[in-house]
Design a protein around this motif. Structure first.
Motif, PDB file in Angstrom:
ATOM      1  N   CYS A 101       0.824  -1.206   0.000  1.00 26.11           N
ATOM      2  CA  CYS A 101       0.000   0.000   0.000  1.00 26.11           C
ATOM      3  C   CYS A 101       0.865   1.266   0.000  1.00 26.11           C
ATOM      4  CB  CYS A 101      -0.908  -0.006   1.223  1.00 26.11           C
ATOM      5  SG  CYS A 101      -1.914   1.479   1.403  1.00 26.11           S
ATOM      6  N   TRP A 103      -0.013   4.402   0.359  1.00 23.67           N
ATOM      7  CA  TRP A 103      -0.321   5.331   1.447  1.00 23.67           C
ATOM      8  C   TRP A 103       0.305   4.856   2.758  1.00 23.67           C
ATOM      9  CZ3 TRP A 103      -2.824   4.479   6.054  1.00 23.67           C
ATOM     10  CH2 TRP A 103      -3.047   5.618   6.826  1.00 23.67           C
ATOM     11  N   THR A 114      -2.712  -4.858  -0.429  1.00 24.93           N
ATOM     12  CA  THR A 114      -3.385  -3.994  -1.405  1.00 24.93           C
ATOM     13  C   THR A 114      -4.475  -4.776  -2.125  1.00 24.93           C
ATOM     14  OG1 THR A 114      -1.706  -4.558  -3.052  1.00 24.93           O
ATOM     15  CG2 THR A 114      -1.402  -2.501  -1.853  1.00 24.93           C
ATOM     16  N   TYR A 127       1.038   2.639  -8.620  1.00 29.32           N
ATOM     17  CA  TYR A 127       0.909   2.632  -7.169  1.00 29.32           C
ATOM     18  C   TYR A 127      -0.391   1.914  -6.812  1.00 29.32           C
ATOM     19  CZ  TYR A 127       4.498   6.236  -7.313  1.00 29.32           C
ATOM     20  OH  TYR A 127       5.662   6.929  -7.534  1.00 29.32           O
ATOM     21  N   ASN A 129      -3.082   0.637  -3.473  1.00 31.69           N
ATOM     22  CA  ASN A 129      -3.476   0.985  -2.112  1.00 31.69           C
ATOM     23  C   ASN A 129      -4.368  -0.080  -1.500  1.00 31.69           C
ATOM     24  OD1 ASN A 129      -2.318   3.575  -1.152  1.00 31.69           O
ATOM     25  ND2 ASN A 129      -3.102   4.273  -3.125  1.00 31.69           N
ATOM     26  N   VAL A 134      -8.595   4.387   1.734  1.00 30.15           N
ATOM     27  CA  VAL A 134      -7.174   4.731   1.711  1.00 30.15           C
ATOM     28  C   VAL A 134      -6.815   5.349   0.365  1.00 30.15           C
ATOM     29  CG1 VAL A 134      -4.835   3.764   1.733  1.00 30.15           C
ATOM     30  CG2 VAL A 134      -6.495   3.068   3.471  1.00 30.15           C
ATOM     31  N   GLN A 135      -7.346   4.790  -0.715  1.00 29.46           N
ATOM     32  CA  GLN A 135      -7.093   5.352  -2.051  1.00 29.46           C
ATOM     33  C   GLN A 135      -7.578   6.798  -2.119  1.00 29.46           C
ATOM     34  OE1 GLN A 135      -5.683   3.580  -4.754  1.00 29.46           O
ATOM     35  NE2 GLN A 135      -5.675   5.442  -5.964  1.00 29.46           N
ATOM     36  N   THR A 137      -7.876   8.933   0.360  1.00 26.77           N
ATOM     37  CA  THR A 137      -6.943   9.754   1.138  1.00 26.77           C
ATOM     38  C   THR A 137      -5.651   9.980   0.364  1.00 26.77           C
ATOM     39  OG1 THR A 137      -7.868   8.941   3.211  1.00 26.77           O
ATOM     40  CG2 THR A 137      -5.658   9.904   3.310  1.00 26.77           C
ATOM     41  N   TRP A 138      -5.113   8.922  -0.218  1.00 26.62           N
ATOM     42  CA  TRP A 138      -3.870   9.029  -0.983  1.00 26.62           C
ATOM     43  C   TRP A 138      -4.032   9.992  -2.159  1.00 26.62           C
ATOM     44  CZ3 TRP A 138      -1.937   7.346  -5.854  1.00 26.62           C
ATOM     45  CH2 TRP A 138      -0.540   7.305  -5.944  1.00 26.62           C
ATOM     46  N   ASN A 139      -5.211   9.992  -2.770  1.00 26.71           N
ATOM     47  CA  ASN A 139      -5.468  10.879  -3.911  1.00 26.71           C
ATOM     48  C   ASN A 139      -5.466  12.353  -3.536  1.00 26.71           C
ATOM     49  OD1 ASN A 139      -5.650   8.793  -5.774  1.00 26.71           O
ATOM     50  ND2 ASN A 139      -7.881   8.629  -5.597  1.00 26.71           N
ATOM     51  N   ARG A 142      -1.181  13.057  -3.754  1.00 34.04           N
ATOM     52  CA  ARG A 142      -0.315  12.047  -4.367  1.00 34.04           C
ATOM     53  C   ARG A 142       1.162  12.454  -4.362  1.00 34.04           C
ATOM     54  NH1 ARG A 142      -3.524  10.093  -9.805  1.00 34.04           N
ATOM     55  NH2 ARG A 142      -5.221   9.001  -8.768  1.00 34.04           N
ATOM     56  N   PHE A 145       2.583  12.197  -0.796  1.00 33.09           N
ATOM     57  CA  PHE A 145       2.684  10.808  -0.337  1.00 33.09           C
ATOM     58  C   PHE A 145       3.783  10.057  -1.091  1.00 33.09           C
ATOM     59  CE2 PHE A 145      -1.840  11.399   1.145  1.00 33.09           C
ATOM     60  CZ  PHE A 145      -1.544  11.319   2.488  1.00 33.09           C
TER      61      PHE A 145
END
Length: 160
Positions: A101, A103, A114, A127, A129, A134-135, A137-139, A142, A145
């Motif tokens: 993951c 993130w 993942t 990448y 996640n 979580v995806q 949040t990561w977006n 980017r 992170f």
């Protein structure tokens, strides 16, 4: 003459060794196999074809009969063409952080599993996640992170 020839050979070998070391210092982490790869049921990316993210723009299940071993993991592919593309340049298609993951590596310095459906290609790199939340949040950041993940990844794999 023999002394000069021997000196030349030894000097040339030393120069080649120094050159190889210097080249290694300039290689980025993307140019090396990951130290660890996330696998489930013995397959990287849960058996999803890593090339398909780039060629199909979506996760595609790999065929267990079409595989390639790389970085101590077995990778499955939907087609022999995809397998051959991966085999020719695995770092171009393999997910960053060994498929763990993105993130979790960046934000927590930890290794999480993942899901193939939680993915993004950023600057030509794949990448993955943990899940939809979580995806999401990561977006939101980017680049931040990815910068944090790239910094943390070497320490994470060194500790495992």
């Amino acid at each position: 003459m023999t002394l000069k020839r021997r000196t030349f050979i030894i000097g040339g070998a030393a120069a080649a060794g120094v050159g190889a070391l210097a080249l290694g210092a300039y290689l980025t982490p993307r140019q090396h196999a990951p130290a660890r790869v996330y696998t489930a049921d013995g397959l990287a990316i849960r058996g999803t074809d890593p090339v398909a993210y780039f060629t199909e723009g979506r996760p595609v299940a790999g065929d267990p009969a079409i595989t390639h071993d790389w970085a101590d993991a077995t990778w499955a592919f939907a087609t022999t063409e995809a397998r051959d593309m991966f085999a020719a340049d695995p770092v171009a298609y393999a997910p960053q952080y060994g498929g763990f993951c993105a993130w979790a590596v960046a934000a927590k310095g930890e290794l999480y599993s993942t899901q193939p459906e939680n993915w993004a290609i950023v600057d030509g790199k794949l990448y993955l996640n943990f899940n939809d939340g979580v995806q999401e949040t990561w977006n939101t950041d980017r680049p931040g992170f990815i910068e944090a993940g790239d910094e943390r990844w070497p320490d994470i794999v060194a500790d495992t």
